[in-house]
Design a protein around this motif. Structure first.
Motif, mmCIF file in Angstrom:
data_model
loop_
_atom_site.group_PDB
_atom_site.id
_atom_site.type_symbol
_atom_site.label_atom_id
_atom_site.label_comp_id
_atom_site.label_asym_id
_atom_site.label_seq_id
_atom_site.Cartn_x
_atom_site.Cartn_y
_atom_site.Cartn_z
ATOM 1 N N LEU A 21 0.832 -1.203 0.000
ATOM 2 C CA LEU A 21 0.000 0.000 0.000
ATOM 3 C C LEU A 21 0.869 1.256 0.000
ATOM 4 O O LEU A 21 0.618 2.205 -0.725
ATOM 5 C CB LEU A 21 -0.934 0.005 1.213
ATOM 6 N N TYR A 22 1.914 1.245 0.813
ATOM 7 C CA TYR A 22 2.882 2.330 0.821
ATOM 8 C C TYR A 22 4.277 1.725 0.808
ATOM 9 O O TYR A 22 4.482 0.605 1.250
ATOM 10 C CB TYR A 22 2.723 3.214 2.067
ATOM 11 N N SER A 23 5.253 2.490 0.321
ATOM 12 C CA SER A 23 6.612 1.969 0.229
ATOM 13 C C SER A 23 7.255 1.810 1.600
ATOM 14 O O SER A 23 8.186 1.030 1.776
ATOM 15 C CB SER A 23 7.479 2.892 -0.645
ATOM 16 N N ASP A 24 6.758 2.535 2.593
ATOM 17 C CA ASP A 24 7.305 2.450 3.941
ATOM 18 C C ASP A 24 6.146 2.309 4.921
ATOM 19 O O ASP A 24 5.249 3.153 4.946
ATOM 20 C CB ASP A 24 8.117 3.705 4.251
ATOM 21 N N ASN A 25 6.161 1.265 5.749
ATOM 22 C CA ASN A 25 4.990 1.023 6.596
ATOM 23 C C ASN A 25 4.819 2.040 7.719
ATOM 24 O O ASN A 25 3.754 2.126 8.322
ATOM 25 C CB ASN A 25 4.995 -0.402 7.160
ATOM 26 N N GLU A 26 5.841 2.864 7.985
ATOM 27 C CA GLU A 26 5.685 3.878 9.026
ATOM 28 C C GLU A 26 4.628 4.917 8.663
ATOM 29 O O GLU A 26 4.128 5.647 9.531
ATOM 30 C CB GLU A 26 7.017 4.575 9.301
ATOM 31 N N ILE A 27 4.245 4.965 7.387
ATOM 32 C CA ILE A 27 3.246 5.928 6.925
ATOM 33 C C ILE A 27 1.898 5.706 7.613
ATOM 34 O O ILE A 27 1.075 6.622 7.694
ATOM 35 C CB ILE A 27 3.074 5.814 5.390
ATOM 36 N N PHE A 28 1.666 4.497 8.138
ATOM 37 C CA PHE A 28 0.365 4.204 8.748
ATOM 38 C C PHE A 28 0.005 5.222 9.825
ATOM 39 O O PHE A 28 -1.159 5.620 9.954
ATOM 40 C CB PHE A 28 0.355 2.786 9.340
ATOM 41 N N LEU A 29 0.996 5.654 10.606
ATOM 42 C CA LEU A 29 0.694 6.571 11.707
ATOM 43 C C LEU A 29 0.280 7.933 11.164
ATOM 44 O O LEU A 29 -0.653 8.562 11.680
ATOM 45 C CB LEU A 29 1.904 6.696 12.631
ATOM 46 N N ARG A 30 0.958 8.398 10.124
ATOM 47 C CA ARG A 30 0.565 9.653 9.484
ATOM 48 C C ARG A 30 -0.875 9.576 9.006
ATOM 49 O O ARG A 30 -1.663 10.520 9.192
ATOM 50 C CB ARG A 30 1.481 9.960 8.298
ATOM 51 N N GLU A 31 -1.259 8.457 8.379
ATOM 52 C CA GLU A 31 -2.602 8.317 7.826
ATOM 53 C C GLU A 31 -3.670 8.303 8.918
ATOM 54 O O GLU A 31 -4.717 8.945 8.793
ATOM 55 C CB GLU A 31 -2.687 7.043 6.986
ATOM 56 N N LEU A 32 -3.425 7.566 10.003
ATOM 57 C CA LEU A 32 -4.417 7.475 11.072
ATOM 58 C C LEU A 32 -4.582 8.810 11.793
ATOM 59 O O LEU A 32 -5.708 9.223 12.110
ATOM 60 C CB LEU A 32 -4.025 6.378 12.066
ATOM 61 N N VAL A 33 -3.469 9.496 12.045
ATOM 62 C CA VAL A 33 -3.561 10.791 12.711
ATOM 63 C C VAL A 33 -4.221 11.810 11.776
ATOM 64 O O VAL A 33 -5.055 12.615 12.213
ATOM 65 C CB VAL A 33 -2.174 11.272 13.169
ATOM 66 N N ALA A 34 -3.883 11.771 10.483
ATOM 67 C CA ALA A 34 -4.517 12.679 9.524
ATOM 68 C C ALA A 34 -6.026 12.452 9.480
ATOM 69 O O ALA A 34 -6.805 13.414 9.409
ATOM 70 C CB ALA A 34 -3.912 12.494 8.135
ATOM 71 N N ASN A 35 -6.468 11.196 9.527
ATOM 72 C CA ASN A 35 -7.904 10.910 9.560
ATOM 73 C C ASN A 35 -8.550 11.475 10.816
ATOM 74 O O ASN A 35 -9.678 11.994 10.773
ATOM 75 C CB ASN A 35 -8.135 9.395 9.503
ATOM 76 N N ALA A 36 -7.848 11.373 11.950
ATOM 77 C CA ALA A 36 -8.377 11.912 13.203
ATOM 78 C C ALA A 36 -8.484 13.435 13.129
ATOM 79 O O ALA A 36 -9.458 14.023 13.626
ATOM 80 C CB ALA A 36 -7.480 11.488 14.371
ATOM 81 N N ILE A 37 -7.503 14.067 12.507
ATOM 82 C CA ILE A 37 -7.560 15.515 12.309
ATOM 83 C C ILE A 37 -8.746 15.870 11.416
ATOM 84 O O ILE A 37 -9.490 16.827 11.673
ATOM 85 C CB ILE A 37 -6.259 16.035 11.680
ATOM 86 N N ASP A 38 -8.950 15.097 10.342
ATOM 87 C CA ASP A 38 -10.097 15.309 9.456
ATOM 88 C C ASP A 38 -11.404 15.297 10.234
ATOM 89 O O ASP A 38 -12.268 16.162 10.065
ATOM 90 C CB ASP A 38 -10.161 14.208 8.393
ATOM 91 N N ALA A 39 -11.560 14.268 11.077
ATOM 92 C CA ALA A 39 -12.798 14.122 11.847
ATOM 93 C C ALA A 39 -13.014 15.324 12.759
ATOM 94 O O ALA A 39 -14.147 15.794 12.940
ATOM 95 C CB ALA A 39 -12.743 12.829 12.666
ATOM 96 N N THR A 40 -11.929 15.822 13.312
ATOM 97 C CA THR A 40 -12.004 16.989 14.194
ATOM 98 C C THR A 40 -12.364 18.246 13.405
ATOM 99 O O THR A 40 -13.236 19.031 13.812
ATOM 100 C CB THR A 40 -10.655 17.182 14.906
ATOM 101 N N GLN A 41 -11.717 18.436 12.262
ATOM 102 C CA GLN A 41 -11.977 19.612 11.433
ATOM 103 C C GLN A 41 -13.397 19.589 10.853
ATOM 104 O O GLN A 41 -14.023 20.640 10.675
ATOM 105 C CB GLN A 41 -10.944 19.703 10.306
ATOM 106 N N LYS A 42 -13.883 18.398 10.543
ATOM 107 C CA LYS A 42 -15.255 18.280 10.041
ATOM 108 C C LYS A 42 -16.251 18.785 11.074
ATOM 109 O O LYS A 42 -17.209 19.504 10.747
ATOM 110 C CB LYS A 42 -15.572 16.825 9.687
ATOM 111 N N LEU A 43 -16.037 18.410 12.337
ATOM 112 C CA LEU A 43 -16.967 18.849 13.375
ATOM 113 C C LEU A 43 -16.913 20.358 13.552
ATOM 114 O O LEU A 43 -17.947 21.019 13.735
ATOM 115 C CB LEU A 43 -16.659 18.145 14.698
ATOM 116 N N LYS A 44 -15.711 20.927 13.488
ATOM 117 C CA LYS A 44 -15.586 22.389 13.578
ATOM 118 C C LYS A 44 -16.320 23.063 12.418
ATOM 119 O O LYS A 44 -16.971 24.103 12.598
ATOM 120 C CB LYS A 44 -14.111 22.787 13.574
#
Length: 305
Positions: A21-44
């Motif tokens: 899915l990604y060339s480096d598996n450490e990207i998973f944390l960026r994706e999950l935190v970015a999704n959490a930020i999205d959810a927060t920004q959506k509510l705002k």
């Protein structure tokens, strides 16, 4: 309890996700935190439109390591999901909730990060099991628990979660135990999330005591939510620009000068271009540009600039 198969075109999708899915598996944390930020920004955004009239409360995102349990948990207090939302956005791979939200609120939703819908599934690159516990902001919503062991089969049922938002727990697999080390998580959060627009908390602040660092009771905030390039030049002093440069490149001399960029055609770009002092040819590093998309780190290798 609902049981089913995730909507994919092949039963072999999870091995593909885990390896490619990604060339480096450490990207998973960026994706999950970015999704959490999205959810927060959506509510705002919904609150600004008057579609959410409740208290926003604590809007920070939390990343928690539990080494003994073998888990890593990302929690937000954002928009949350109903059972229908989980069916739509989780059980159908690559249907992007961010894309749909942006289309609906496109004049006021520039802070929504994700646009592809696969980010959540990057969790399976490092996990043997993933659980979601979520409660929607909508009146009368019931909390939902979703669980999957890395096969196309999942379970979904009501649960007792009482706080709005989403909690994603990863049971880290044996090949990726490094992600159960707080120091490793801190490094990744600093790399990818240091300028996200919502506070990201992980671990505790430390103090030097009796010859060693010890945790305090103060939560450690990883990021700066308003980096210099997002502010107006008129609101920044020369000292602000220099301090930001030293934050990015500790130990370097003050830059010779800088240019604050604001481009809106043929693409939208804001940034600060620093010109460092060069003492010798050995100091020259071409293409040393840090690129962020909506304050999420993308790369620091930008060729041809």
């Amino acid at each position: 309890m609902q049981k089913g198969q995730i909507g994919v075109t092949t039963e072999n999708i999870f091995p593909v996700i885990k390896k490619f899915l990604y060339s480096d598996n450490e990207i998973f944390l960026r994706e999950l935190v970015a999704n959490a930020i999205d959810a927060t920004q959506k509510l705002k955004t919904l609150a600004s439109f008057g579609e959410f009239k409740g208290e926003l409360g604590d809007m920070r995102v939390e990343v928690k390591v539990d080494k003994d349990a073998g888990t890593l948990t990302v929690t937000d207090h954002g928009i949350g999901m109903t059972a229908d939302d989980v069916n739509k956005y989780i059980n159908q791979i690559a249907f992007s909730g961010a894309e749909e939200f942006v289309n609906k609120y496109k004049d006021n939703a520039n802070s929504i990060i994700g646009h592809f819908g696969l980010g959540f599934y990057s969790a399976f690159m490092v996990s043997k099991r993933v659980e979601i516990r979520t409660l929607s902001y909508k009146d009368g919503a019931e909390a939902v628990r979703w669980d999957c062991d890395g096969s196309p089969e999942y379970t979904m049922e009501l649960c007792d979660k009482s706080t709005r938002g989403t909690e994603i727990t990863l049971w880290i697999d044996d090949d990726n135990k490094e992600y159960l080390e707080q120091s490793r998580i801190d490094m990744l959060l600093k790399k990818y999330c240091r300028f996200l627009p919502v506070p990201v908390v992980s671990g505790k602040e430390q103090e030097w005591k009796d010859g060693k660092y010890e945790d305090t009771d103060r939560d450690k905030v990883i990021n700066s939510t308003e980096p210099a390039w997002t502010r107006k030049p008129a609101d920044l002093t020369d000292e602000d620009y220099r301090n930001f440069y030293h934050e990015l490149y500790p130990g370097q001399e003050d830059p010779l000068f800088w240019i604050h960029l604001n481009v809106d055609y043929p693409f939208n770009l804001t940034g600060i271009l620093y010109f460092p002092k060069i003492k010798s040819n050995l100091d020259i590093r071409k293409d040393r540009i840090q690129l962020y998309c909506n304050q999420v780190f993308v790369t620091d290798s930008v060729e041809g600039v």
